[in-house]
Design a protein around this motif. Sequence first.
Motif, mmCIF file in Angstrom:
data_model
loop_
_atom_site.group_PDB
_atom_site.id
_atom_site.type_symbol
_atom_site.label_atom_id
_atom_site.label_comp_id
_atom_site.label_asym_id
_atom_site.label_seq_id
_atom_site.Cartn_x
_atom_site.Cartn_y
_atom_site.Cartn_z
ATOM 1 N N VAL A 52 7.170 -13.688 -6.381
ATOM 2 C CA VAL A 52 6.941 -15.003 -5.777
ATOM 3 C C VAL A 52 6.845 -14.884 -4.264
ATOM 4 O O VAL A 52 5.988 -15.490 -3.630
ATOM 5 C CB VAL A 52 8.068 -15.978 -6.177
ATOM 6 C CG1 VAL A 52 7.913 -17.303 -5.445
ATOM 7 C CG2 VAL A 52 8.077 -16.193 -7.683
ATOM 8 N N PHE A 53 7.721 -14.070 -3.704
ATOM 9 C CA PHE A 53 7.799 -13.935 -2.249
ATOM 10 C C PHE A 53 6.461 -13.502 -1.655
ATOM 11 O O PHE A 53 6.020 -13.996 -0.630
ATOM 12 C CB PHE A 53 8.884 -12.915 -1.878
ATOM 13 C CG PHE A 53 9.057 -12.718 -0.413
ATOM 14 C CD1 PHE A 53 9.802 -13.627 0.332
ATOM 15 C CD2 PHE A 53 8.474 -11.649 0.240
ATOM 16 C CE1 PHE A 53 9.971 -13.462 1.695
ATOM 17 C CE2 PHE A 53 8.631 -11.480 1.600
ATOM 18 C CZ PHE A 53 9.387 -12.376 2.329
ATOM 19 N N LEU A 54 5.791 -12.566 -2.328
ATOM 20 C CA LEU A 54 4.569 -11.986 -1.760
ATOM 21 C C LEU A 54 3.304 -12.749 -2.127
ATOM 22 O O LEU A 54 2.313 -12.704 -1.402
ATOM 23 C CB LEU A 54 4.428 -10.531 -2.230
ATOM 24 C CG LEU A 54 5.358 -9.514 -1.579
ATOM 25 C CD1 LEU A 54 5.300 -8.196 -2.335
ATOM 26 C CD2 LEU A 54 4.977 -9.306 -0.121
ATOM 27 N N ALA A 55 3.318 -13.454 -3.267
ATOM 28 C CA ALA A 55 2.054 -13.829 -3.901
ATOM 29 C C ALA A 55 1.496 -15.176 -3.477
ATOM 30 O O ALA A 55 2.209 -16.053 -3.001
ATOM 31 C CB ALA A 55 2.230 -13.815 -5.400
ATOM 32 N N ILE B 138 -0.405 -18.961 -15.228
ATOM 33 C CA ILE B 138 -0.726 -18.587 -13.849
ATOM 34 C C ILE B 138 -0.126 -19.647 -12.947
ATOM 35 O O ILE B 138 -0.396 -20.843 -13.114
ATOM 36 C CB ILE B 138 -2.248 -18.476 -13.618
ATOM 37 C CG1 ILE B 138 -2.796 -17.277 -14.394
ATOM 38 C CG2 ILE B 138 -2.542 -18.306 -12.132
ATOM 39 C CD1 ILE B 138 -4.283 -17.148 -14.341
ATOM 40 N N LEU B 139 0.732 -19.209 -12.054
ATOM 41 C CA LEU B 139 1.471 -20.147 -11.207
ATOM 42 C C LEU B 139 0.989 -20.026 -9.774
ATOM 43 O O LEU B 139 0.921 -18.919 -9.228
ATOM 44 C CB LEU B 139 2.967 -19.799 -11.291
ATOM 45 C CG LEU B 139 3.892 -20.632 -10.427
ATOM 46 C CD1 LEU B 139 4.471 -21.761 -11.264
ATOM 47 C CD2 LEU B 139 5.005 -19.776 -9.856
ATOM 48 N N ASN B 140 0.618 -21.143 -9.161
ATOM 49 C CA ASN B 140 0.230 -21.110 -7.755
ATOM 50 C C ASN B 140 1.463 -21.213 -6.870
ATOM 51 O O ASN B 140 2.330 -22.052 -7.103
ATOM 52 C CB ASN B 140 -0.707 -22.279 -7.439
ATOM 53 C CG ASN B 140 -2.076 -22.047 -8.042
ATOM 54 O OD1 ASN B 140 -2.667 -20.987 -7.857
ATOM 55 N ND2 ASN B 140 -2.554 -23.025 -8.795
ATOM 56 N N VAL B 141 1.550 -20.338 -5.885
ATOM 57 C CA VAL B 141 2.694 -20.363 -4.976
ATOM 58 C C VAL B 141 2.216 -20.920 -3.647
ATOM 59 O O VAL B 141 1.462 -20.261 -2.940
ATOM 60 C CB VAL B 141 3.265 -18.944 -4.782
ATOM 61 C CG1 VAL B 141 4.467 -18.984 -3.859
ATOM 62 C CG2 VAL B 141 3.642 -18.338 -6.120
ATOM 63 N N ASP B 142 2.626 -22.135 -3.324
ATOM 64 C CA ASP B 142 2.154 -22.740 -2.083
ATOM 65 C C ASP B 142 3.211 -22.716 -1.001
ATOM 66 O O ASP B 142 3.430 -23.708 -0.304
ATOM 67 C CB ASP B 142 1.695 -24.187 -2.354
ATOM 68 C CG ASP B 142 0.384 -24.198 -3.114
ATOM 69 O OD1 ASP B 142 -0.476 -23.349 -2.801
ATOM 70 O OD2 ASP B 142 0.232 -25.026 -4.028
ATOM 71 N N LEU B 143 3.894 -21.616 -0.867
ATOM 72 C CA LEU B 143 4.903 -21.494 0.181
ATOM 73 C C LEU B 143 4.224 -21.148 1.496
ATOM 74 O O LEU B 143 3.212 -20.445 1.512
ATOM 75 C CB LEU B 143 5.911 -20.414 -0.197
ATOM 76 C CG LEU B 143 6.856 -20.788 -1.341
ATOM 77 C CD1 LEU B 143 7.513 -19.541 -1.891
ATOM 78 C CD2 LEU B 143 7.892 -21.781 -0.852
ATOM 79 N N PRO B 144 4.765 -21.660 2.606
ATOM 80 C CA PRO B 144 4.142 -21.374 3.902
ATOM 81 C C PRO B 144 4.205 -19.890 4.247
ATOM 82 O O PRO B 144 5.092 -19.181 3.805
ATOM 83 C CB PRO B 144 4.986 -22.194 4.880
ATOM 84 C CG PRO B 144 6.286 -22.405 4.185
ATOM 85 C CD PRO B 144 5.967 -22.483 2.733
ATOM 86 N N ARG B 145 3.205 -19.427 5.008
ATOM 87 C CA ARG B 145 3.193 -18.046 5.500
ATOM 88 C C ARG B 145 3.326 -18.062 7.012
ATOM 89 O O ARG B 145 2.888 -19.015 7.651
ATOM 90 C CB ARG B 145 1.868 -17.382 5.115
ATOM 91 C CG ARG B 145 1.828 -17.031 3.634
ATOM 92 C CD ARG B 145 0.618 -16.184 3.334
ATOM 93 N NE ARG B 145 0.494 -15.920 1.917
ATOM 94 C CZ ARG B 145 1.107 -14.920 1.270
ATOM 95 N NH1 ARG B 145 1.906 -14.113 1.931
ATOM 96 N NH2 ARG B 145 0.931 -14.737 -0.009
#
Lengths: 291, 273
Positions: free
Chosen positions: A236-239, A256-263
């Motif tokens: 999760v952290f990277l994707a 398939i899970l979208n990860v919308d965490l800020p970068r």
Amino acid sequence: MSSGATPKAGAGQAAAGQASSSSRSDATLKLTANGVGIRYPLRRERKWFFAVDDATFSVPRGGLLSIIGPSGCGKSTLLRAVAGLQDLYKGELLLDGRPVADQDRADGADGGVGRSMVFQHAQLLPWRNVLRNVTLGLEVRGTRFKDARERAEEVIALVGLEGFEDTFPNALSGGMQQRVNLARALVLRPELLLLDEPFSALDAQTRELMGNELQFILAADNRTALFVTHDIDEAVFLADQVLVLSKGPRSHTKRILNVDLPRPRTAETRRHPLFLQHVTELRKEIFTVSQ
Amino acid sequence: MLDETISVPDPLVGEKWDRPPPERLWLAPVLGLATVVVLLVLWQWFATAGYVDQAFTSRPSSIAVALWKYVASEEFLSDGAYTGETFILTFGISVVLGTAIGAVMGLWKYARYALDYLVTGSYAAPRIAFIPIIILWFGIGMESGVVFAVLIAIYPMIMNTMSGIRAVDSGYVDLGTSLKMTPLQRLRYILLPGAVPSILTGVRLTVGLALIGVIVAEFLASTQGVGYRIFQTAGDYEAAPTFAAVIVITLGAVIFTELIKIVERRFDRWRLQ
């Protein structure tokens, strides 16, 4: 090897690939897998082992897809197929809209290769020092050694191993060996980087550190990457997207899970409510035995 | 009280303990030589005291004289050159041809299937029985010597190269495939270097076997050489010159083995770091 058969099969697949690409406007997609099945022979029992039966996913250019799933679900096998180390028996695997099998000799833009692999175990040649391990791929491609050395030194610095050029692998720690492993893949300037549980043999601290660094290394060149791991947090952290494969054999895309965490993602990210929610959800997904 | 640093004298940080004690490197050669010297002294003493018949055993002092005479003689140069040339040819052909055959058998399983019976069969055969045929084909002289000695010495090269290549971790082969190596590049960058330890073991065995092959061939199919000298003087019941020739052969072998060790160290640099 089977030079007679490959072009024909390739041509058929390429046509199919183009047909589907026009319908889905594939220009932004780097890698597409449609109903991919992979089997390999169990010689002693004279049977096929069907590792993957129906893997379907796509990765946009510059995206990072993590592949997770219960152990034995064929995630490494799937990655090896993308690398060209394993044949498909059904479905299609398209890189830039063309079948992967056709691209074994194709070069990418800016003198780079189409794709290169970071192996689970570093697989450094013990008789070559760090520099020569990194230049290996360039030597094979006939790059002049002077240029190869220059490019290698750049990448070695990028992965934080400056000053270790002349060291032999047996004098390096596990984490440093994996850095060399990464450098060896990066020096080829791959458009698609394939990472097969690269941090699984490392201790928890080093793994977290390498994960943090990896996102910057990848972001720097807008590189597309496929990341196989058994560590849900890491996935999760990277994707940008996490692909969950069902239990093997004959595994398929389960989610398939979208990860919308800020970068960029930082230590803060690991405490983000959305991060925790994703991890919990995925953990449930993997441990629920519903085929 | 608690802020004070209490210094406890450490008995282990005296001057005497600053460095670990040195390894006693001289011990191995000294003990090794001592054994030889003791045996020579015993031999000399037994022979002089008349416990053993000097006609058969000679004694170290007579052998030393015979050795000196032999080394100073004209025959020594021609013998040494002849045996040396036969040995070098045998060794070179065995290493190059053996590695090549072993590499082919290690690389392609069909070559391995095709050559398996031939190699294991001729290895199992009592190869010394081929000498009459070899003499028939190549006559008395260096050619039959080299042919026979190669037949004796080549097998460890073939076997070790083949098994060394086959034992290379499949992960390295995957690496080669992912780097798009051609079969020849795979051989050059991965399989041969990976098989080096095994190949070097083969080389070491080949040195010994080549020497045996060369000497035996000189016994049976030659009119020159140090081996021929051993056979001839022993036939004349001259024990001292026989021993002298044996010593020459042994010293030659030791010197050659040391040279090989230098080459080995060159290939093993990475292991020493």
